[in-house]
Scaffold this motif. Structure first.
Motif, mmCIF file in Angstrom:
data_model
loop_
_atom_site.group_PDB
_atom_site.id
_atom_site.type_symbol
_atom_site.label_atom_id
_atom_site.label_comp_id
_atom_site.label_asym_id
_atom_site.label_seq_id
_atom_site.Cartn_x
_atom_site.Cartn_y
_atom_site.Cartn_z
ATOM 1 N N LEU A 111 -1.036 -2.664 6.639
ATOM 2 C CA LEU A 111 -0.404 -1.925 5.553
ATOM 3 C C LEU A 111 0.568 -2.796 4.762
ATOM 4 N N ARG A 112 1.220 -3.701 5.444
ATOM 5 C CA ARG A 112 2.171 -4.587 4.767
ATOM 6 C C ARG A 112 1.479 -5.424 3.689
ATOM 7 N N ARG A 113 0.220 -5.771 3.920
ATOM 8 C CA ARG A 113 -0.516 -6.621 2.980
ATOM 9 C C ARG A 113 -1.347 -5.811 1.984
ATOM 10 N N CYS A 114 -1.421 -4.511 2.167
ATOM 11 C CA CYS A 114 -2.264 -3.671 1.300
ATOM 12 C C CYS A 114 -1.607 -3.513 -0.069
ATOM 13 N N ASP A 115 -2.348 -3.802 -1.137
ATOM 14 C CA ASP A 115 -1.798 -3.729 -2.485
ATOM 15 C C ASP A 115 -2.271 -2.491 -3.247
ATOM 16 N N ALA A 116 -2.662 -1.453 -2.535
ATOM 17 C CA ALA A 116 -3.119 -0.215 -3.174
ATOM 18 C C ALA A 116 -1.992 0.439 -3.971
ATOM 19 N N LEU A 167 -1.310 4.176 -6.720
ATOM 20 C CA LEU A 167 -1.902 5.400 -7.245
ATOM 21 C C LEU A 167 -2.844 5.081 -8.399
ATOM 22 N N VAL A 168 -2.482 4.101 -9.202
ATOM 23 C CA VAL A 168 -3.346 3.718 -10.327
ATOM 24 C C VAL A 168 -4.685 3.193 -9.824
ATOM 25 N N SER A 169 -4.685 2.378 -8.781
ATOM 26 C CA SER A 169 -5.955 1.867 -8.249
ATOM 27 C C SER A 169 -6.786 2.996 -7.644
ATOM 28 N N TRP A 170 -6.135 3.984 -7.071
ATOM 29 C CA TRP A 170 -6.888 5.139 -6.565
ATOM 30 C C TRP A 170 -7.618 5.830 -7.720
ATOM 31 N N LEU A 204 -18.643 3.254 0.485
ATOM 32 C CA LEU A 204 -18.651 3.146 -0.961
ATOM 33 C C LEU A 204 -18.072 1.794 -1.370
ATOM 34 N N THR A 205 -18.587 1.219 -2.431
ATOM 35 C CA THR A 205 -18.072 -0.049 -2.923
ATOM 36 C C THR A 205 -17.491 0.143 -4.314
ATOM 37 N N CYS A 206 -16.219 -0.212 -4.474
ATOM 38 C CA CYS A 206 -15.531 -0.069 -5.752
ATOM 39 C C CYS A 206 -15.861 -1.238 -6.677
ATOM 40 N N GLU A 207 -15.492 -1.104 -7.916
ATOM 41 C CA GLU A 207 -15.784 -2.136 -8.914
ATOM 42 C C GLU A 207 -15.196 -3.487 -8.530
ATOM 43 N N ASP A 208 -14.040 -3.475 -7.843
ATOM 44 C CA ASP A 208 -13.408 -4.737 -7.449
ATOM 45 C C ASP A 208 -13.896 -5.232 -6.092
ATOM 46 N N GLY A 209 -14.919 -4.578 -5.537
ATOM 47 C CA GLY A 209 -15.491 -5.006 -4.268
ATOM 48 C C GLY A 209 -14.886 -4.346 -3.048
ATOM 49 N N TYR A 210 -13.799 -3.608 -3.209
ATOM 50 C CA TYR A 210 -13.154 -2.945 -2.068
ATOM 51 C C TYR A 210 -14.087 -1.856 -1.543
ATOM 52 N N GLN A 211 -14.191 -1.749 -0.225
ATOM 53 C CA GLN A 211 -15.068 -0.746 0.386
ATOM 54 C C GLN A 211 -14.256 0.419 0.945
ATOM 55 N N LEU A 212 -14.768 1.613 0.698
ATOM 56 C CA LEU A 212 -14.129 2.841 1.146
ATOM 57 C C LEU A 212 -15.010 3.551 2.160
ATOM 58 N N SER A 213 -14.368 4.173 3.131
ATOM 59 C CA SER A 213 -15.095 5.003 4.094
ATOM 60 C C SER A 213 -15.209 6.417 3.546
ATOM 61 N N ALA A 214 -16.389 7.000 3.683
ATOM 62 C CA ALA A 214 -16.642 8.322 3.125
ATOM 63 C C ALA A 214 -17.577 9.100 4.038
ATOM 64 N N PHE A 247 -13.826 11.216 0.925
ATOM 65 C CA PHE A 247 -13.571 9.790 1.103
ATOM 66 C C PHE A 247 -12.096 9.545 1.384
ATOM 67 N N ASP A 248 -11.814 8.392 1.960
ATOM 68 C CA ASP A 248 -10.442 7.927 2.150
ATOM 69 C C ASP A 248 -10.114 6.934 1.050
ATOM 70 N N ASN A 249 -9.018 7.149 0.343
ATOM 71 C CA ASN A 249 -8.563 6.155 -0.619
ATOM 72 C C ASN A 249 -8.195 4.855 0.085
ATOM 73 N N ARG A 250 -8.233 3.749 -0.648
ATOM 74 C CA ARG A 250 -7.877 2.446 -0.066
ATOM 75 C C ARG A 250 -6.466 2.509 0.517
ATOM 76 N N GLY A 251 -6.349 1.929 1.716
ATOM 77 C CA GLY A 251 -5.063 1.932 2.390
ATOM 78 C C GLY A 251 -4.826 3.145 3.266
ATOM 79 N N ILE A 252 -5.769 4.103 3.244
ATOM 80 C CA ILE A 252 -5.606 5.351 3.996
ATOM 81 C C ILE A 252 -6.747 5.500 4.993
ATOM 82 N N GLY A 253 -6.426 5.944 6.208
ATOM 83 C CA GLY A 253 -7.444 6.239 7.205
ATOM 84 C C GLY A 253 -8.376 5.075 7.449
ATOM 85 N N ASP A 254 -9.681 5.357 7.411
ATOM 86 C CA ASP A 254 -10.691 4.332 7.684
ATOM 87 C C ASP A 254 -10.898 3.372 6.519
ATOM 88 N N SER A 255 -10.228 3.611 5.392
ATOM 89 C CA SER A 255 -10.328 2.694 4.254
ATOM 90 C C SER A 255 -9.184 1.684 4.218
#
Length: 291
Positions: free
Chosen positions: A73-78, A80-83, A7-17, A60-68
């Protein structure tokens, strides 16, 4: 039948589903919105049950979780609001692409139900039903559990974020390791009242909690230490416009030794799953998916 999709989010981030197609005639489509730090595979058996009842399903996996997780993780800026504002809307849009012109439903587990009001496209749902979704307010928890919850939220999370740049929640049996922004908001919201409501007018200025008028049902278990009746009512009150109803499940009434916060979606509790499909069957009126 199930297949991996991206899946591709509005900001271009891709999620595994994972897409689940029914083996019976299609009568609707369901998005399963996961709890904090829970991977989509946890819901596979439940999703398969839904397909047997005629529903197409997307997990699906939210950004920063599992295959998404696409970076460290240190660099992940996910957060709850972005989810709620990016990931869940992208998943709902994809559900409509995979199963066009159907009534659309959402099953939220814990955070998955709490964040529906952040979705700009939530009005496309015919109804949603949640399990274990509540305000999570620490002050309303049973005294026997409150100390443990305070330690996790107010000691473990900030110390873990400081030392590792993320929260090692898996060390204490709280799902997958969490991006620091997710854990920080989780801590702040559970220390307040009304969970996400604590951010209204600050980090959250646009939302649908007041205007979302679709039917909803809220289910908790009597042995859930987090989603108790006080916290449930606090969360329902945040969804001021929804036509809500709720119920409390007592494990012994269903011949179960426990349900808690997680076991509703395990095969152990599959006798409970018709509670979901019966609710959806009440709301199978046509609901064209507008894109």
């Amino acid at each position: 039948m199930q297949e991996p999709v991206t899946l591709t989010c509005e900001d271009g981030y891709q999620l595994s589903a994972t897409l689940f197609r029914p083996t019976t005639p299609l009568k609707g489509a369901v998005l399963i919105a996961p709890a904090t730090g829970i991977k989509r595979q946890f819901y596979a058996h439940f999703a398969t049950f839904l397909t047997s009842q005629g529903f197409g399903v997307l997990t699906f996996d939210n950004r920063g979780i599992g295959d998404s997780l696409s970076t460290s993780l240190r660099r992940c800026d996910a957060s709850l609001v972005s989810w709620g504002q990016l990931d869940m809307p992208a998943a709902l849009d994809a559900l409509g692409d995979f199963f066009p012109d159907q009534p659309y439903f959402l099953v939220g587990h814990s955070a998955g139900g709490q964040l529906v009001g952040l979705m700009p496209n939530a009005h496309k749902l015919a109804a949603f039903i949640n399990f274990g979704s509540s305000s999570g307010s620490l002050r309303n928890m049973r005294r026997s559990y409150r100390l443990k919850a305070h330690f996790f939220m107010n000691v473990f999370i900030p110390v873990s974020n400081l030392l590792f740049g993320h929260t090692k929640s898996h060390w204490v049996g709280m799902g997958e390791p969490l991006p620091k922004g997710v854990a920080r908001q989780w801590r702040d919201w559970c220390n307040g009242s009304g969970y996400v409501k604590t951010e209204f007018g600050r980090d959250i200025r646009d939302h649908n909690y007041d205007s979302l008028k679709i039917p909803s049902k809220w289910i908790i278990a009597s042995d859930d230490n987090i989603a108790n009746e006080k916290n449930l009512q606090e969360m329902i009150e945040v969804y001021g416009g929804s036509k809500s109803r709720s119920c409390v499940l007592y494990p012994s009434a269903f011949g179960l030794d426990g349900i808690g916060h997680m076991r509703f979606f395990s095969r152990h509790a599959e006798r409970l799953w018709p509670l979901i499909t019966n609710f959806f069957d009440e709301h199978l009126h046509p609901s064209p998916f507008l894109v």
